[in-house]
Motif scaffolding. Structure first.
Motif, PDB file in Angstrom:
ATOM      1  N   LEU A  15       2.687 -41.581  17.684  1.00 47.67           N
ATOM      2  CA  LEU A  15       3.236 -40.731  18.413  1.00 47.67           C
ATOM      3  C   LEU A  15       2.992 -41.213  19.827  1.00 47.67           C
ATOM      4  O   LEU A  15       3.055 -40.790  21.006  1.00 47.67           O
ATOM      5  CB  LEU A  15       1.506 -39.434  18.637  1.00 47.67           C
ATOM      6  CG  LEU A  15       1.683 -38.821  17.383  1.00 47.67           C
ATOM      7  CD1 LEU A  15       0.703 -38.024  17.104  1.00 47.67           C
ATOM      8  CD2 LEU A  15       3.258 -38.152  17.427  1.00 47.67           C
ATOM      9  N   ARG A  18       5.816 -41.315  22.286  1.00 45.36           N
ATOM     10  CA  ARG A  18       5.830 -40.329  22.729  1.00 45.36           C
ATOM     11  C   ARG A  18       5.018 -39.923  24.628  1.00 45.36           C
ATOM     12  O   ARG A  18       5.418 -38.952  25.205  1.00 45.36           O
ATOM     13  CB  ARG A  18       6.092 -39.092  21.803  1.00 45.36           C
ATOM     14  CG  ARG A  18       7.562 -39.358  21.071  1.00 45.36           C
ATOM     15  CD  ARG A  18       7.170 -37.962  20.052  1.00 45.36           C
ATOM     16  NE  ARG A  18       6.484 -37.691  18.591  1.00 45.36           N
ATOM     17  CZ  ARG A  18       5.842 -37.743  17.388  1.00 45.36           C
ATOM     18  NH1 ARG A  18       6.804 -36.636  17.568  1.00 45.36           N
ATOM     19  NH2 ARG A  18       5.191 -37.815  16.577  1.00 45.36           N
ATOM     20  N   GLN A  48       8.507 -31.062  23.560  1.00 41.51           N
ATOM     21  CA  GLN A  48       7.559 -30.237  22.895  1.00 41.51           C
ATOM     22  C   GLN A  48       7.853 -29.573  21.808  1.00 41.51           C
ATOM     23  O   GLN A  48       6.810 -29.545  21.041  1.00 41.51           O
ATOM     24  CB  GLN A  48       6.116 -29.100  24.087  1.00 41.51           C
ATOM     25  CG  GLN A  48       5.590 -30.589  24.942  1.00 41.51           C
ATOM     26  CD  GLN A  48       5.127 -30.043  26.180  1.00 41.51           C
ATOM     27  OE1 GLN A  48       5.677 -28.444  26.852  1.00 41.51           O
ATOM     28  NE2 GLN A  48       4.297 -30.019  26.872  1.00 41.51           N
ATOM     29  N   LYS A  50      10.281 -30.453  19.946  1.00 38.04           N
ATOM     30  CA  LYS A  50      10.332 -30.752  18.873  1.00 38.04           C
ATOM     31  C   LYS A  50       9.006 -32.050  17.984  1.00 38.04           C
ATOM     32  O   LYS A  50       9.021 -31.536  17.021  1.00 38.04           O
ATOM     33  CB  LYS A  50      11.568 -31.802  19.370  1.00 38.04           C
ATOM     34  CG  LYS A  50      12.220 -32.461  19.668  1.00 38.04           C
ATOM     35  CD  LYS A  50      13.438 -32.902  19.998  1.00 38.04           C
ATOM     36  CE  LYS A  50      14.888 -32.796  20.259  1.00 38.04           C
ATOM     37  NZ  LYS A  50      15.604 -34.101  21.170  1.00 38.04           N
ATOM     38  N   ASP A  51       8.185 -31.840  19.063  1.00 40.14           N
ATOM     39  CA  ASP A  51       6.592 -32.361  18.678  1.00 40.14           C
ATOM     40  C   ASP A  51       6.207 -31.274  17.265  1.00 40.14           C
ATOM     41  O   ASP A  51       5.729 -31.470  16.639  1.00 40.14           O
ATOM     42  CB  ASP A  51       5.806 -32.810  19.867  1.00 40.14           C
ATOM     43  CG  ASP A  51       6.596 -33.922  20.126  1.00 40.14           C
ATOM     44  OD1 ASP A  51       6.842 -35.119  18.947  1.00 40.14           O
ATOM     45  OD2 ASP A  51       5.143 -34.036  21.028  1.00 40.14           O
ATOM     46  N   THR A  52       6.260 -29.880  18.130  1.00 41.71           N
ATOM     47  CA  THR A  52       6.199 -29.363  17.216  1.00 41.71           C
ATOM     48  C   THR A  52       6.300 -28.484  16.058  1.00 41.71           C
ATOM     49  O   THR A  52       5.925 -28.293  14.899  1.00 41.71           O
ATOM     50  CB  THR A  52       5.982 -27.604  18.234  1.00 41.71           C
ATOM     51  OG1 THR A  52       5.690 -27.812  19.159  1.00 41.71           O
ATOM     52  CG2 THR A  52       5.314 -26.200  17.394  1.00 41.71           C
ATOM     53  N   ARG A  54       7.657 -30.979  14.433  1.00 42.52           N
ATOM     54  CA  ARG A  54       7.912 -31.268  13.747  1.00 42.52           C
ATOM     55  C   ARG A  54       6.379 -31.432  12.854  1.00 42.52           C
ATOM     56  O   ARG A  54       6.586 -31.614  11.926  1.00 42.52           O
ATOM     57  CB  ARG A  54       7.951 -33.521  14.788  1.00 42.52           C
ATOM     58  CG  ARG A  54       7.884 -34.152  13.907  1.00 42.52           C
ATOM     59  CD  ARG A  54       7.872 -35.562  14.322  1.00 42.52           C
ATOM     60  NE  ARG A  54       8.830 -35.624  15.072  1.00 42.52           N
ATOM     61  CZ  ARG A  54       9.682 -35.898  16.585  1.00 42.52           C
ATOM     62  NH1 ARG A  54       8.431 -35.802  17.312  1.00 42.52           N
ATOM     63  NH2 ARG A  54      10.330 -35.926  17.355  1.00 42.52           N
ATOM     64  N   MET A  55       5.917 -30.777  13.734  1.00 41.53           N
ATOM     65  CA  MET A  55       3.997 -31.208  13.283  1.00 41.53           C
ATOM     66  C   MET A  55       4.354 -29.964  12.266  1.00 41.53           C
ATOM     67  O   MET A  55       3.842 -29.950  10.879  1.00 41.53           O
ATOM     68  CB  MET A  55       3.361 -31.018  13.957  1.00 41.53           C
ATOM     69  CG  MET A  55       2.341 -30.531  13.885  1.00 41.53           C
ATOM     70  SD  MET A  55       0.358 -29.118  14.788  1.00 41.53           S
ATOM     71  CE  MET A  55       1.249 -27.642  14.784  1.00 41.53           C
ATOM     72  N   SER A  95      -4.461 -32.249  13.140  1.00 43.36           N
ATOM     73  CA  SER A  95      -3.514 -32.401  14.368  1.00 43.36           C
ATOM     74  C   SER A  95      -3.893 -31.745  15.700  1.00 43.36           C
ATOM     75  O   SER A  95      -4.062 -32.594  16.704  1.00 43.36           O
ATOM     76  CB  SER A  95      -2.298 -31.692  14.429  1.00 43.36           C
ATOM     77  OG  SER A  95      -1.490 -31.785  13.348  1.00 43.36           O
TER      78      SER A  95
END
Length: 117
Positions: A15, A18, A48, A50-52, A54-55, A95
């Protein structure tokens, strides 16, 4: 399976780039025009999102592969449902902790940069 601390360390390493991208974007906003700021905010929101996603995808993949063992019915069995709930809670707590640690690292980096500059 890796110990929890090793998994956390690996995730932090993945991470960091990013975080760096988001930080540089935020720093460049200080000297940008209104139009550029709008564009940068849109990029930040996209990162943000995309990160959400991905998570969320990681949570679904991990909990499904760990908890769902039978495909005899459409519904989860009681043990599978309990496992999925526990897995999702652990994943979200982890997370959250990673995000908190990221914030701590970011604050340390900002302090170090302020002291140098």
């Amino acid at each position: 399976r890796l110990p929890t601390s090793s998994r956390r360390t690996r995730r932090l390493r993945r991470l960091k780039p990013r975080l760096g991208a988001m930080q540089s974007l935020m720093q460049s906003m200080e000297h940008a025009s209104a139009e550029q700021r709008t564009e940068m905010l849109e990029r930040l929101e996209e990162m943000q999102l995309k990160d959400t996603l991905r998570m969320f995808n990681g949570l679904v993949e991990r909990c499904f592969s760990e908890c769902v063992t039978g495909f005899r019915s459409k519904a989860l069995t009681a043990p599978e449902e309990k496992c999925v709930t526990t897995c999702a809670n652990k994943y979200l707590k982890h997370s959250g902790r990673v995000g908190q640690r990221f914030g701590e690292l970011s604050a340390q980096q900002n302090e170090a940069a302020a002291q140098q500059g």
